[in-house]
Design an enzyme around this catalytic site. Structure first.
Site, PDB file in Angstrom:
ATOM      1  N   TRP A 127       0.872  -1.181   0.000  1.00  0.00           N
ATOM      2  CA  TRP A 127       0.000   0.000   0.000  1.00  0.00           C
ATOM      3  C   TRP A 127       0.908   1.230   0.000  1.00  0.00           C
ATOM      4  O   TRP A 127       1.762   1.360   0.890  1.00  0.00           O
ATOM      5  CB  TRP A 127      -0.875  -0.048   1.255  1.00  0.00           C
ATOM      6  CG  TRP A 127      -1.844   1.079   1.405  1.00  0.00           C
ATOM      7  CD1 TRP A 127      -2.708   1.559   0.471  1.00  0.00           C
ATOM      8  CD2 TRP A 127      -2.061   1.856   2.595  1.00  0.00           C
ATOM      9  NE1 TRP A 127      -3.450   2.572   0.997  1.00  0.00           N
ATOM     10  CE2 TRP A 127      -3.067   2.785   2.288  1.00  0.00           C
ATOM     11  CE3 TRP A 127      -1.496   1.859   3.877  1.00  0.00           C
ATOM     12  CZ2 TRP A 127      -3.533   3.714   3.219  1.00  0.00           C
ATOM     13  CZ3 TRP A 127      -1.962   2.770   4.799  1.00  0.00           C
ATOM     14  CH2 TRP A 127      -2.968   3.683   4.481  1.00  0.00           C
ATOM     15  N   ASP A 208      -0.424  -5.946   8.881  1.00  0.00           N
ATOM     16  CA  ASP A 208      -1.489  -4.992   8.576  1.00  0.00           C
ATOM     17  C   ASP A 208      -2.710  -5.819   8.182  1.00  0.00           C
ATOM     18  O   ASP A 208      -2.692  -6.526   7.164  1.00  0.00           O
ATOM     19  CB  ASP A 208      -1.038  -4.069   7.440  1.00  0.00           C
ATOM     20  CG  ASP A 208      -2.054  -2.965   7.156  1.00  0.00           C
ATOM     21  OD1 ASP A 208      -3.169  -3.024   7.708  1.00  0.00           O
ATOM     22  OD2 ASP A 208      -1.735  -2.051   6.377  1.00  0.00           O
ATOM     23  N   LYS A 243     -13.198  -1.232   6.688  1.00  0.00           N
ATOM     24  CA  LYS A 243     -13.798  -1.970   5.577  1.00  0.00           C
ATOM     25  C   LYS A 243     -14.799  -3.011   6.086  1.00  0.00           C
ATOM     26  O   LYS A 243     -15.927  -3.073   5.616  1.00  0.00           O
ATOM     27  CB  LYS A 243     -12.717  -2.676   4.761  1.00  0.00           C
ATOM     28  CG  LYS A 243     -11.396  -1.938   4.680  1.00  0.00           C
ATOM     29  CD  LYS A 243     -11.333  -0.916   3.587  1.00  0.00           C
ATOM     30  CE  LYS A 243     -10.071  -0.071   3.758  1.00  0.00           C
ATOM     31  NZ  LYS A 243      -9.674   0.684   2.604  1.00  0.00           N
TER      32      LYS A 243
HETATM   33  C1  LMR Z   1      -6.945   1.930  -0.477  1.00  0.00           C
HETATM   34  O1  LMR Z   1      -5.881   1.310  -0.530  1.00  0.00           O
HETATM   35  O2  LMR Z   1      -7.554   2.307  -1.493  1.00  0.00           O
HETATM   36  C2  LMR Z   1      -7.571   2.201   0.858  1.00  0.00           C
HETATM   37  O3  LMR Z   1      -6.823   1.643   1.869  1.00  0.00           O
HETATM   38  C3  LMR Z   1      -7.883   3.632   1.067  1.00  0.00           C
HETATM   39  C4  LMR Z   1      -6.684   4.472   1.309  1.00  0.00           C
HETATM   40  O4  LMR Z   1      -6.669   5.176   2.321  1.00  0.00           O
HETATM   41  O5  LMR Z   1      -5.746   4.458   0.502  1.00  0.00           O
END
Ligand code: LMR
Length: 393
Positions: A127, A208, A243
């Site tokens: 992420w 996570d 979520k």
């Molecule tokens: C995402 O990866 O789209 C979500 O976790 C929202 C975000 O805050 O990026």
């Protein structure tokens, strides 16, 4: 002073949300940000959450400050959901946080306080905000290989080869389930091999867990985390309620830290200190909703049923998209869409192909070709499949 500030690069996922909103085409399809949407494109308040809110409206009598580290009953309910009913309470410290992002941030802060020289290892890819936060903190990090772009599956051999270089006390960031952005996940057996390695090297896992219940089921999605927690002496877990409870804007998360019973009081105190230095008290409302839902039998049953509907819907969309792509490409090269789990799949389009789909088809996905399966419905699956083929993916 303010003229010293430099413009910050916008967060790519959030910038995409803005671009989508500004697009006037009524055929547009949002496969960007990780938010669940139903077939009509709505992000509903879950039924059990709505009922819990009504109860709170009737019963809540004060808005005075609550716990600095969060609510103990929320911590217990979350620990049970994540770690199972037999979680080791004497070894566990918990912190309520501002969403899952807050839990990640506080986990990094705790690691930095406990071991200032540590390196955080993150999957490549991960992420993007993980890396952005680490960079902002000036925290050293290194990538480990994770995803095989050719097969769109986990490259476990490469991952293990890279993780063999992790030093004792370094943090390894793992996605508990529903890997973001790839959708490719470890098997339980592979989690066991990771635990073997960390036992040997002294690496400290930080998991996570942002999508528990969106992959193979509530229990199944926690299995890797539970295995790691049962095997290793020190484990950090950043759990999000955004979520799986659909309470994105309530900003509800929980950092769980497993250590030994002797260090637990100082660890717990340090977590509370971190909240105080950062924003004082964590948001209360989301914690209270989640606690009600998890501890009230009827609400819990309603929530679990709806979570299963959501999960089942995503699985069906995955299968439909894989079938459609199989038909159009006359090959099985997109079958991975059906085996990936969670909200996301990285489909392997180049940034140019992603841009082409945005321009020609008003289809919005993140630039690395991560698409949010929940942004689809029966009507848009064939449109996406055709766009993928037309773009030459
Ligand atoms: C995402 O990866 O789209 C979500 O976790 C929202 C975000 O805050 O990026």
């Amino acid at each position: 002073m303010l003229n010293n500030l430099k413009p910050q690069a916008p967060d790519k996922i959030l910038a995409l949300m803005g671009e989508f909103r500004a697009d006037p085409r009524d055929t547009k399809i949002d496969l960007g940000v990780g938010v669940y949407k139903d077939a009509e494109g709505r992000t509903p308040i879950m039924r059990a959450i709505h009922a819990a809110e009504k109860q709170m409206w009737d019963q809540e009598t004060t808005k005075t400050y609550a716990g600095l580290a969060g609510q103990p009953e929320f911590h217990a309910a979350m620990a049970e959901m994540v770690l199972g009913a037999a979680y080791p309470a004497d070894r566990l410290s918990c912190l309520s946080t501002v969403g899952g992002t807050g839990a990640c941030r506080m986990g990094f802060e705790l690691a930095r306080m406990a071991n200032p020289g540590c390196t955080v290892w993150a999957s490549d890819p991960t992420w993007p905000n993980h890396l952005s936060i680490l960079n902002f903190m000036g925290q050293a990090w290194k990538p480990y290989r994770y995803f095989d772009n050719a097969t769109r599956a986990v490259d476990f051999d490469a991952m293990m080869a890279d993780l063999a270089a992790v030093k004792a006390g370094d943090i390894v960031l793992l996605h508990g389930c529903c890997h973001n952005p790839t959708g490719a996940n470890l098997t339980l057996e592979q989690w066991g091999v990771v635990a073997d390695l960390f036992e040997k090297t002294g690496a400290i896992p930080m998991i996570d867990l942002a999508y528990q219940g969106f992959g193979d089921g509530l229990e199944e999605d926690a299995a890797g985390t539970r295995l790691i927690a049962s095997r290793l002496p020190e484990v950090l877990i950043a759990a999000s309620c955004s979520k799986n409870f659909g309470i994105y804007r309530e900003r509800t998360g929980c950092l769980m830290v497993l250590g030994d019973a002797a260090t637990q009081p100082v660890t717990q105190g340090t977590l509370a200190f971190l909240n105080r230095q950062t924003y004082s008290f964590p948001p209360y409302h989301g914690q209270a909703l989640v606690t009600r839902v998890l501890t009230d039998k009827a609400l819990r049953a309603e929530w679990e049923a709806e979570l299963e509907e959501v999960r089942g819907g995503m699985l069906r969309l995955r299968q439909q998209l894989a079938d459609e792509l199989r038909k159009l490409s006359n090959s099985d090269r997109f079958d991975f869409v059906a085996t990936h789990r969670g909200m996301f799949s990285r489909i392997g389009a180049s940034p140019e192909q992603v841009e082409t789909m945005k321009q020609n088809n008003a289809i919005y996905m993140v630039g690395d070709s991560r698409l949010n399966i929940a942004g689809l419905n029966d009507k848009t699956v064939p449109l996406l499949a055709q766009a993928i083929i037309d773009a030459g993916v």
